[in-house]
Design a protein around this motif. Structure first.
Motif, PDB file in Angstrom:
ATOM      1  N   GLU A 383       0.748  -1.213   0.014  1.00  0.00           N
ATOM      2  CA  GLU A 383       0.015   0.051  -0.057  1.00  0.00           C
ATOM      3  C   GLU A 383       0.818   1.241  -0.072  1.00  0.00           C
ATOM      4  N   THR A 406     -10.846 -15.931  -2.231  1.00  0.00           N
ATOM      5  CA  THR A 406     -10.989 -14.739  -1.405  1.00  0.00           C
ATOM      6  C   THR A 406     -10.629 -15.126   0.022  1.00  0.00           C
ATOM      7  N   ASP A 409      -7.313 -13.893   0.220  1.00  0.00           N
ATOM      8  CA  ASP A 409      -7.113 -12.382  -0.847  1.00  0.00           C
ATOM      9  C   ASP A 409      -6.596 -12.904  -1.846  1.00  0.00           C
ATOM     10  N   ARG A 431      -2.717  -9.988  -4.664  1.00  0.00           N
ATOM     11  CA  ARG A 431      -3.392 -10.125  -3.500  1.00  0.00           C
ATOM     12  C   ARG A 431      -2.917  -8.638  -2.689  1.00  0.00           C
ATOM     13  N   GLY A 434      -8.175  -7.135  -1.284  1.00  0.00           N
ATOM     14  CA  GLY A 434      -9.171  -7.298  -0.258  1.00  0.00           C
ATOM     15  C   GLY A 434     -10.498  -7.442  -0.473  1.00  0.00           C
ATOM     16  N   LYS A 436     -14.200  -9.112  -1.879  1.00  0.00           N
ATOM     17  CA  LYS A 436     -14.466 -10.418  -1.526  1.00  0.00           C
ATOM     18  C   LYS A 436     -15.736 -10.688  -2.813  1.00  0.00           C
ATOM     19  N   ARG A 515     -15.004  -0.167  -1.365  1.00  0.00           N
ATOM     20  CA  ARG A 515     -15.183  -0.633  -0.144  1.00  0.00           C
ATOM     21  C   ARG A 515     -16.448  -1.487   0.211  1.00  0.00           C
ATOM     22  N   GLY A 519     -13.020  -4.151  -0.131  1.00  0.00           N
ATOM     23  CA  GLY A 519     -11.780  -3.757   0.052  1.00  0.00           C
ATOM     24  C   GLY A 519     -11.534  -2.496   1.033  1.00  0.00           C
ATOM     25  N   SER A 520      -9.890  -2.341   1.314  1.00  0.00           N
ATOM     26  CA  SER A 520      -9.635  -1.147   2.422  1.00  0.00           C
ATOM     27  C   SER A 520      -8.551  -0.335   1.824  1.00  0.00           C
TER      28      SER A 520
END
Lengths: 557, 557
Positions: A383, A406, A409, A431, A434, A436, A515, A519-520
């Motif tokens: 990140e 998933t 990830d 990966r 994040g 799903k 999100r 995801g984050s």
């Protein structure tokens, strides 16, 4: 000559700016003086009469700000929209490197940038992209040869060679690279971490700028050896804090502040060079030195001798701001284009234009991954970093097929060639996103800007490609065949005829939708766009497939 | 590219300078570093191997010095001899204004300056003289129109417009003057005492330099308003002491040191820019700032981006000197041209060439002054000053004729047109030379350079004109029909193919001979040469006669 008549006081000025605190970038002093303007130029400084008068009421008045290195495409705004945004922040001249659109469209893309930047409240100059394509590990939309650069040299407002990213090619004297040198007198550099004799070699090729310094010692050496160091403060890459302590009363003329890559939201949240000046002052540099880094220094580096100083005979490009760098008035070519913070010019026409080919056949079959023996390589996102890692993982198998997992990830990542209809698709696993469910896709995918889509299932990946194709490019979030959010970038898949506020809002919608998929990441689309840039380690993906160490590698180890 | 190979360390340099203290004009620091040179350029700074090595043993090493404003003609040396003199003092680039020879010969004179300055150890660039002739109150050898300037623009090594002396013409927007503006991007100025709106007007015409500042406040205003101020330290005009206190850490980039007019003896006694640097240091400026004023600043003002800094890729023009500015080594285009203070190049060929017409008929009858009623105007020399006074005196009468009166130090002064055979002669009287016998004469007579002779008796005046004509120009002292001393200046009556030492010796012979006639002026020939310059008050003389207030006036009041 009318200007002389006005300067000498024999004829009235078109406009007189009164009660400003003139930032004299020559003497390093602040003067209380009026500025007389005639025919778009500064006639004189002193006590003048004018047909119009603007009372600056004690605001600072500086030469218009000059952006020395930016990729307009990263703002997602077309040049006309970009200009109408940055002029509100005091920018009156921009030197842009149209590297992104050149990778998609070649010379016609650059011609678009030139034609779309005519008659704006900002003068936009361009450098000719030196590295199109960046590598031979992908299919770009275009190639620019040395002959193409020669053609570009004669084009309007192209004033130099764009950042020479292939620094190993220069240092090692590779003919394909050195053949592009010497065409332009001004040659911008890009030489991250290059030092010592390698640096001497790079500079000896006549490359006298760099905007990639991250370390103060690196920047110190580059200044010493002859480079104009452009201190970058973009959306992701931010070097001001690290480099500012190097600027002193002896060497200040060797620096500029630049943006390089700036997203729409950064313009909305931080402004442009005004925001950089504010930050610089907060880091302890004095006002006049800071202003020099976006005026006289940048003008002189680019040999734009008609601007950058408040001096008779120069362009009347001026910006008035308060002690917090809030821009109140902008004068371009003697005309008030921003008054009390509000534009006096008409916004650009909101066009629904499309530019560029879009030759993609989204077929499920193409991204099926057949089972083989052994483990698989997985790209690991780090990140906030353009670098990636490589994870070696057990594949999740369904029948004869490798599928996303998933739980761990691990999702699918695909790059679809879009420029030439080769039908190339690169498929792998990644990966870090994040998510799903669903898929996210983009046609901003450095540097060739093919279609890049990451997703949990093949149907949503295909849907993302279809939506992007139908929009003519952009960003999209898909869930279960449905578009959760999208942003059209129909101009080469990179830009839209929209302003920064609209784009920032749409960018936020996309991030929210992402999100919702689980995801984050803070900037998922920025991370996505750099997964296709093979010059940066460790594992990347292009339409050729997975790339490691400048070679195509197999999914299975 | 070989330079890159050398810079990167893959190939050996042609020459490596070791153990020098590198004056880094960019960072303001002194570095201990070796300099590698290849193909006439600087390859790198660092630890290099070379085919040849020069051990500088702790000497300072600086970019080669750049002279920003000089009239080579005032040195009385042809460009080739001039170059061979100044290079010994560390000068490797000169920007010269060939204003004097242009007044005599026009474009062919400038062409001579260009052709005589090829393949020298110094690069000589020229500005195109803007004011030929300086006035219409005299017969010059040539005129340069705006069209002529356009022709000059395309000539080799002409890089700008020469000092625009007609500042009233610019400020008042006189079309004949303003038509000469805008032809060149670089326009040198000459605006003594111009301030305020007049200064704004002059600068607004795009004239961004001045070398005529005498007062610190005048210079302060000129820097503030946009001018590059050239601090002049010539033979007569010396402004360094007055102006140096203005240079500080904020504004140093706005100044250069220049020579303007320098006589042979000054080169012998004080050197060139090395001497100015020595003086500047003695006046308290720091070493690096002083060096910047003769290197990077002057290079950047004249947009000579290939020099002025010790940086890879720039010309290997370097000078090594000790802490007293005694020049020990000079490197031009990578070649050692001065070694241990001694030239390694061959001196120029001593040619016996003549250049220019010499159409004078020296006839006694032409300078007889007929008696009229009333008093006469007499030019009064003010020692050390270009200004003169006007004395109104009773004439001394002999028969029907006004004659010199050595009792009152009133002698005859004559100007003989020499370029076009008009036969024009101006005759008047002058006081201040103090000679009791004989005559002194010169073909250096600003700005038209006709023949000027001052004498106690007409026969010696005629003899002086004859001798000057037969020499093809020069300086002479006559006593009773006999040549006491002479200096031939056969190239346009301004220059000789001789070096500074020879010329200084001959100049001293002339001064000694002048003193034998009873005179006591320190620089009689300099004073003589400016009596013909009608732009400077109060009373002057040209081939048109006595000039006062820009008009021809009668001898009798």
């Amino acid at each position: 000559m009318k200007l002389i008549d006005v300067a000498s006081g024999r004829k009235p000025a078109d406009l007189v700016l009164k009660n400003g605190k003139l930032i004299n970038v020559r003497t390093g002093e602040i003067e209380d003086a009026s500025i007389a303007i005639s025919g778009g130029k500064i006639a004189g400084i002193g006590d003048y009469e004018g047909k119009d008068t603007l009372d600056l009421k004690g605001l600072y008045v500086s030469p218009g700000f000059i952006e020395g290195h930016i990729h307009i495409e990263s703002s997602m705004m077309t040049p006309s929209y970009f200009a109408s945004t940055v002029v509100l922040h005091g920018t009156t001249t921009v030197i842009a490197d149209p590297h992104e659109i050149a990778n998609v469209l070649g010379i016609p893309g650059i011609e678009f940038m030139i034609s779309d930047s005519e008659n704006l409240p900002v003068d936009i100059f361009f450098t000719a992209p030196s590295c199109v394509p960046a590598t031979d590990l992908e299919t770009s939309g275009a190639r620019l040869s040395a002959d193409d650069l020669l053609k570009l040299r004669s084009m309007n407002r192209i004033i130099g060679l764009g950042e020479m990213m292939n620094f190993p090619g220069v240092i090692n004297g590779i003919p394909d690279v050195t053949s592009k040198l010497g065409i332009f007198e001004i040659q911008d550099g890009h030489a991250p971490l290059v030092r010592g004799k390698d640096l001497n070699a790079y500079i000896s090729a006549g490359i006298y700028s760099d905007h990639e310094c991250t370390d103060i010692e690196e920047a110190r050496e580059k200044v010493k050896r002859g480079m104009h160091v452009m201190i970058r403060e973009g959306t992701a890459a931010r070097n001001l804090t690290a480099l500012l302590p190097l600027v002193n009363s002896q060497n200040w003329f060797c620096f500029s502040f630049v943006s390089d890559d700036r997203h729409p939201s950064t313009f909305v949240e931080e402004g442009h060079l005004d925001g950089i000046l504010r930050k610089a002052i907060n880091h302890g540099i004095d006002l006049i030195t800071a202003v020099r880094l976006v005026t006289i220094n940048t003008a002189r580096y680019f040999r734009l001798f008609d601007r950058g100083e408040i001096v008779p005979g120069k362009l009347a490009d001026l910006v008035a701001f308060d002690s917090n760098f809030t821009v109140r008035f902008v004068i371009k070519d003697g005309k008030i284009v921003v008054k009390d913070g509000t534009p006096t010019f008409n916004p650009p026409d909101s066009k629904l234009r499309r530019l560029g080919n879009f030759k993609v056949e989204p077929e499920l079959q193409k991204i099926k991954v057949e089972r083989k023996s052994g483990k698989i390589r997985v790209i690991r996102i780090i990140e906030g970093n353009l670098l990636t890692g490589e994870d070696i993982c057990e594949p999740l198998i369904n029948g004869n097929e490798v599928i996303p997992d998933t739980e761990r990830d691990i999702i699918k990542i695909t790059v679809w060639e879009r420029h030439r209809g080769t039908g190339n698709v690169g498929t792998g696993f990644v990966r870090g996103f994040g998510i799903k469910k669903g898929a996210i896709g983009s046609t901003v995918a450095h540097d060739s800007h093919n279609v890049i889509v990451a997703g949990v299932n093949d149907k949503d990946i295909i849907k993302a490609v279809q939506v992007l194709r139908d929009m003519g490019g952009g960003l999209v979030v898909i869930e279960n065949g449905r578009v959760l959010a999208s942003l059209e970038l129909p101009v080469a898949g990179l830009m839209a005829d929209k302003n920064a506020i609209e784009l920032a809002r749409l960018e936020e919608d996309l991030n929210r939708a992402y999100r919702e998929l689980g995801g984050s990441l803070k900037n998922p689309f920025m991370q996505l766009s750099f997964l296709a840039l093979p010059v940066i380690p460790e594992l990347k993906i292009t339409d050729f497939g997975l790339i490691k160490d400048f070679k195509v590698v197999d999914l299975f180890v």
